[in-house]
Design an enzyme around this catalytic site. Structure first.
Site, PDB file in Angstrom:
ATOM      1  N   THR A   9       8.715  10.475   0.162  1.00 17.48           N
ATOM      2  CA  THR A   9       8.284  11.587   1.060  1.00 17.48           C
ATOM      3  C   THR A   9       7.435  10.481   2.132  1.00 17.48           C
ATOM      4  OG1 THR A   9       5.988  11.136  -0.274  1.00 17.48           O
ATOM      5  CG2 THR A   9       7.526  13.115  -0.776  1.00 17.48           C
ATOM      6  N   ALA A  11       8.605   9.957   5.553  1.00 20.49           N
ATOM      7  CA  ALA A  11       9.599   8.923   6.051  1.00 20.49           C
ATOM      8  C   ALA A  11      10.073   9.535   7.501  1.00 20.49           C
ATOM      9  CB  ALA A  11      10.613   8.489   5.266  1.00 20.49           C
ATOM     10  N   ILE A  17       5.687   2.930   6.789  1.00 23.64           N
ATOM     11  CA  ILE A  17       5.903   2.267   5.385  1.00 23.64           C
ATOM     12  C   ILE A  17       6.968   2.812   4.913  1.00 23.64           C
ATOM     13  CG2 ILE A  17       4.676   1.881   3.249  1.00 23.64           C
ATOM     14  CD1 ILE A  17       2.130   1.163   4.425  1.00 23.64           C
ATOM     15  N   SER A 152      -5.146   4.345  -0.503  1.00 26.63           N
ATOM     16  CA  SER A 152      -6.072   3.871   0.195  1.00 26.63           C
ATOM     17  C   SER A 152      -7.506   3.944  -0.057  1.00 26.63           C
ATOM     18  CB  SER A 152      -5.804   4.411   1.818  1.00 26.63           C
ATOM     19  OG  SER A 152      -7.025   3.897   2.727  1.00 26.63           O
ATOM     20  N   TYR A 161      -9.746  12.246   4.095  1.00 27.81           N
ATOM     21  CA  TYR A 161      -8.625  11.355   3.535  1.00 27.81           C
ATOM     22  C   TYR A 161      -9.012  10.534   2.556  1.00 27.81           C
ATOM     23  CZ  TYR A 161      -5.273   7.569   3.962  1.00 27.81           C
ATOM     24  OH  TYR A 161      -4.315   6.396   3.866  1.00 27.81           O
TER      25      TYR A 161
END
Length: 250
Positions: A9, A11, A17, A152, A161
């Site tokens: 997912t 891309a 990345i 993260s 986030y």
């Protein structure tokens, strides 16, 4: 022999990345289905060309000998994750690896985050990941499969986030235990600061100075670890959150 199939997912950008992971897996002998969401990439202005890059990635993957399918997907829609898995498996065959590298990431803190933004972050980063995991597990081959999610720990000034990535962490770690009877391993990779279009010069300089190695991470650094985690050599590793950040978090 047929190539194993990975669903990846997020891309949609050549500097991301997920792009590096897709090409690394294709070079390693995987067929690759990938999702992208041009509306987000245009809204965030993170570089790359969201109108051209998905087609360019398809061409690059074909050049590496991989079959592929590009799927435009707004993962805030709860019907989309199951559709992605169904369309990818119908086109390429049963999916053996799921790599979750999509993200909604709009900076805001405790005082200025809106309800709409908080809910969207949770929907994309946490709920969609759970639904993708569930759909993946329902079709996994008898030999089992691999799940790798990019995460993260950044949360200060980036509360929706960070909170949604924290939820993702717990979901994937739970999958490492719950899905083990299906032969599925599930792990997380925290790549640390990687400049995928979000850094300005001041941020880039400060983060580089904080790195023990004296350089920032690259998409290829993350891709090499994902390559290992989806391989048979990593079959004994599951339920782990791996800090692959060049020592930034030490």
């Amino acid at each position: 022999m047929s190539r194993p199939v990975a669903l990846l997912t997020g891309a949609g950008r050549s500097n991301g990345i997920a792009w590096a992971i897709a090409t690394t897996l294709a070079a390693d002998g995987w067929d690759v289905a990938f999702s992208h969401f041009g509306d987000y990439d245009r809204r965030m202005s993170l570089g790359g060309d969201p109108d051209r890059d998905p087609a360019a990635l398809v061409a690059e993957l074909h050049g590496l000998g991989a079959r592929t399918i590009a799927l435009d997907a707004d993962l805030a829609d709860p019907s989309v994750p199951a559709r992605l898995v169904a369309e990818a498996s119908a086109e390429l065959g049963p999916i053996s690896a799921l790599v979750l590298s999509h993200a909604e990431s709009v900076d805001s803190g405790i005082l200025d985050t809106t309800l709409e933004s908080f809910d969207r972050h949770l929907a994309v980063n946490a709920r969609a990941s759970w639904l993708l995991l569930r759909a993946f597990a329902a079709q996994v081959p008898s030999a089992g499969g691999r799940v790798v999610a990019l995460t993260s720990d950044h949360v200060v000034g980036n509360v929706p986030y960070g909170a949604s990535k924290g939820a993702l962490d717990r979901i994937v770690i739970a999958a490492g235990r719950e899905l083990a009877p299906l032969g599925i391993t599930a792990n997380l990779v925290n790549p640390g600061p990687v400049d995928t279009g979000w850094m300005d010069d001041e941020t880039r300089t400060a983060l580089t100075a904080a790195q023990p190695s004296g350089r920032l991470g690259t998409p290829d650094d993350a891709a090499r670890l994902v390559r290992f985690l989806v391989s048979d050599e990593a079959r004994w590793i599951t339920g782990q959150l791996i800090m692959s950040d060049g020592g930034f978090s030490i």
